[in-house]
Scaffold this active site. Structure first.
Site, PDB file in Angstrom:
ATOM      1  N   ARG A 263       0.775  -1.076  -0.074  1.00 42.07           N
ATOM      2  CA  ARG A 263      -0.063  -0.005  -0.088  1.00 42.07           C
ATOM      3  C   ARG A 263       0.846   1.094   0.027  1.00 42.07           C
ATOM      4  O   ARG A 263       1.905   1.191   0.492  1.00 42.07           O
ATOM      5  CB  ARG A 263      -0.778  -0.112   1.107  1.00 42.07           C
ATOM      6  CG  ARG A 263      -1.843   1.033   1.267  1.00 42.07           C
ATOM      7  CD  ARG A 263      -2.802   0.949   2.551  1.00 42.07           C
ATOM      8  NE  ARG A 263      -3.690  -0.325   2.232  1.00 42.07           N
ATOM      9  CZ  ARG A 263      -3.789  -1.367   3.296  1.00 42.07           C
ATOM     10  NH1 ARG A 263      -3.430  -1.356   4.397  1.00 42.07           N
ATOM     11  NH2 ARG A 263      -4.835  -2.236   2.859  1.00 42.07           N
TER      12      ARG A 263
ATOM     13  N   ASN B 189      -1.290  -0.957  13.591  1.00 42.55           N
ATOM     14  CA  ASN B 189      -0.790  -2.044  12.618  1.00 42.55           C
ATOM     15  C   ASN B 189       0.424  -2.829  13.407  1.00 42.55           C
ATOM     16  O   ASN B 189       1.359  -1.983  13.771  1.00 42.55           O
ATOM     17  CB  ASN B 189      -0.263  -1.561  11.374  1.00 42.55           C
ATOM     18  CG  ASN B 189      -1.343  -1.050  10.685  1.00 42.55           C
ATOM     19  OD1 ASN B 189      -2.322  -1.466  10.196  1.00 42.55           O
ATOM     20  ND2 ASN B 189      -1.067   0.324  10.265  1.00 42.55           N
TER      21      ASN B 189
ATOM     22  N   ASP C 239       4.113  -4.731   6.941  1.00 40.54           N
ATOM     23  CA  ASP C 239       2.755  -4.903   7.665  1.00 40.54           C
ATOM     24  C   ASP C 239       2.790  -6.347   7.624  1.00 40.54           C
ATOM     25  O   ASP C 239       2.788  -7.119   6.948  1.00 40.54           O
ATOM     26  CB  ASP C 239       1.836  -4.331   6.625  1.00 40.54           C
ATOM     27  CG  ASP C 239       0.279  -4.383   6.957  1.00 40.54           C
ATOM     28  OD1 ASP C 239       0.097  -5.657   7.524  1.00 40.54           O
ATOM     29  OD2 ASP C 239      -0.324  -3.552   6.846  1.00 40.54           O
TER      30      ASP C 239
ATOM     31  N   ASP D 138      -0.047  -7.931   9.113  1.00 40.07           N
ATOM     32  CA  ASP D 138      -1.331  -8.295   9.214  1.00 40.07           C
ATOM     33  C   ASP D 138      -2.175  -7.642  10.354  1.00 40.07           C
ATOM     34  O   ASP D 138      -3.399  -7.493  10.341  1.00 40.07           O
ATOM     35  CB  ASP D 138      -1.562  -9.771   8.977  1.00 40.07           C
ATOM     36  CG  ASP D 138      -0.693 -10.225   7.670  1.00 40.07           C
ATOM     37  OD1 ASP D 138      -0.582  -9.546   6.460  1.00 40.07           O
ATOM     38  OD2 ASP D 138      -0.017 -11.332   7.821  1.00 40.07           O
TER      39      ASP D 138
ATOM     40  N   ASP E 185      -3.767  -6.117  13.513  1.00 45.94           N
ATOM     41  CA  ASP E 185      -4.475  -5.008  13.767  1.00 45.94           C
ATOM     42  C   ASP E 185      -5.252  -4.780  14.829  1.00 45.94           C
ATOM     43  O   ASP E 185      -5.670  -5.885  15.375  1.00 45.94           O
ATOM     44  CB  ASP E 185      -5.188  -4.569  12.497  1.00 45.94           C
ATOM     45  CG  ASP E 185      -4.161  -4.431  11.257  1.00 45.94           C
ATOM     46  OD1 ASP E 185      -3.161  -3.967  11.060  1.00 45.94           O
ATOM     47  OD2 ASP E 185      -4.760  -4.913  10.089  1.00 45.94           O
TER      48      ASP E 185
ATOM     49  N   ASP F 157      -7.953  -8.948  11.522  1.00 46.82           N
ATOM     50  CA  ASP F 157      -7.168  -9.619  10.450  1.00 46.82           C
ATOM     51  C   ASP F 157      -6.399 -10.925  11.005  1.00 46.82           C
ATOM     52  O   ASP F 157      -5.511 -11.226  10.565  1.00 46.82           O
ATOM     53  CB  ASP F 157      -6.276  -8.726   9.683  1.00 46.82           C
ATOM     54  CG  ASP F 157      -6.935  -7.516   9.074  1.00 46.82           C
ATOM     55  OD1 ASP F 157      -8.179  -7.769   8.791  1.00 46.82           O
ATOM     56  OD2 ASP F 157      -6.535  -6.336   9.264  1.00 46.82           O
TER      57      ASP F 157
ATOM     58  N   GLU G 229      -6.109 -13.503   8.259  1.00 48.68           N
ATOM     59  CA  GLU G 229      -5.119 -12.935   7.239  1.00 48.68           C
ATOM     60  C   GLU G 229      -3.779 -13.166   7.672  1.00 48.68           C
ATOM     61  O   GLU G 229      -2.947 -13.850   7.016  1.00 48.68           O
ATOM     62  CB  GLU G 229      -5.271 -11.465   6.865  1.00 48.68           C
ATOM     63  CG  GLU G 229      -4.103 -10.828   5.761  1.00 48.68           C
ATOM     64  CD  GLU G 229      -4.461  -9.317   5.753  1.00 48.68           C
ATOM     65  OE1 GLU G 229      -3.433  -8.854   4.840  1.00 48.68           O
ATOM     66  OE2 GLU G 229      -5.524  -8.919   6.006  1.00 48.68           O
TER      67      GLU G 229
END
Length: 185
Positions: A21, A85, A101, A103, A105, A118, A121
């Protein structure tokens, strides 16, 4: 080199180094050995699948240079919300704020209620990106530590800290607007 009162983009990656991102801009209001902090509004965000969207609210982006987290604080009518995060310590490279990152959060609501996000994820990416057992332990420990910091309102998870960053941002923007009005076009 200090990036204080400069605009920097933010880049997030995944564990394998792939792009995750990009946030288009933010004004740095703190840059020291512990944190780099940006404040921004209407930020353009580009996702790895090229989906583009814009943030709506003023956000305070706090990146730890030593600890495994970063957070975005937004001010709502009923208080401050944090989106934390679990991520690698932040580096600044070639004018970009960069991190990995991981994942997991933690969303913190103005009333102090927290919600872990998440998890599925994270489990998927543990396998996909081959997170080591040691890394998984570190990341889970960070999540626990963030919960404690939030509960104790430790920096940066307190209202006074966020308001200080917003005031610095607003003061800078006001000075720039005044300067722009004085300069002939």
């Amino acid at each position: 080199m200090s990036y204080y009162h400069r605009f920097l983009q933010i880049q997030a990656y995944k564990h394998d180094g792939s792009f995750h991102r990009l946030w288009s801009h933010g004004l740095v209001v703190r840059d020291d050995e512990d944190y780099i902090v940006e404040v921004a509004t209407r930020v353009r965000v580009i996702e790895s699948n090229n989906h583009v969207w814009h943030t709506k609210d003023l956000g305070v982006f706090i990146f730890s240079k030593k600890e495994w987290f970063n957070t975005i604080a937004t001010v709502a009518d009923n208080g401050i919300r944090f989106y934390i995060n679990v991520a690698s310590p932040t580096i600044i490279e070639k004018g970009f704020i960069k991190f990995i990152d991981y994942d997991l959060d933690l969303k913190v609501f103005p009333d102090g209620y927290t919600k872990v996000l998440d998890v599925n994820e994270f489990k998927t990416h543990c396998d996909q990106y081959h997170y080591s057992e040691e890394l998984q332990k570190v990341l889970k420990h960070v999540l626990d530590k963030m919960n404690k910091k939030v509960a104790n309102k430790e920096e940066p998870f307190n209202e006074e800290t966020i308001k200080k960053y917003i005031k610095d941002y607003e003061d800078f923007v006001s000075k720039q607007e005044l300067k722009d009005k004085k300069e002939p076009h």
